[in-house]
Design a protein around this motif. Structure first.
Motif: not given
Length: 88
Positions: A50-55, A67-75, A60-64, A38-41
Motif C-alpha cells: 500500500s502506498e499509504t502504508a509505506v508513506a 504528504q511529502e512521504a506519500l508524494a515520494d512513494v507515488r513518484c 514515522r521512521e525518517r521524520g518526513v 527508493g530501496a527503502y520504499i
C-alpha cells in the motif's frame, strides 16, 4: 514465480540494484540502479502493498512530512511502472 519474488533488491558497488530474477535468457533486462530512498520504499512496499502504508512508515521512521512521504512513494512507484517493472 510470484510478482513479489520476481524482482529482488541487491546492494553492490555502493548502490542498490533492482534485478529481474525471472529472465529466460532470450531477453535480458538490465538491473535498475536505485537510490537508498527508493530501496527503502521498495522493501516496504513488497510487504505492506500500500502506498499509504509505506508513506506512513517513511514519515514515522525518517521524520518526513506525511504528504511529502506519500508524494515520494507515488513518484518512485510510478517511475518503476514506466520502466515496465510490475508491482502488482
Amino acid at each position: 514465480m510470484e510478482i513479489k519474488d520476481r524482482y529482488q533488491m541487491r546492494r553492490a558497488a555502493g548502490l542498490y540494484w533492482l534485478i529481474d530474477m525471472d529472465q529466460n535468457g532470450v531477453y535480458w533486462r538490465e538491473p535498475v540502479a536505485v537510490k537508498e530512498s527508493g530501496a527503502y520504499i521498495w522493501k516496504h512496499y513488497r510487504y505492506l502493498r500500500s502506498e499509504t502504508a509505506v508513506a506512513e512508515e517513511l514519515s514515522r521512521e525518517r521524520g518526513v512530512p506525511a504528504q511529502e512521504a506519500l508524494a515520494d512513494v507515488r513518484c518512485f512507484l510510478q517511475q518503476l511502472r514506466e520502466q515496465g517493472i510490475a508491482l502488482e
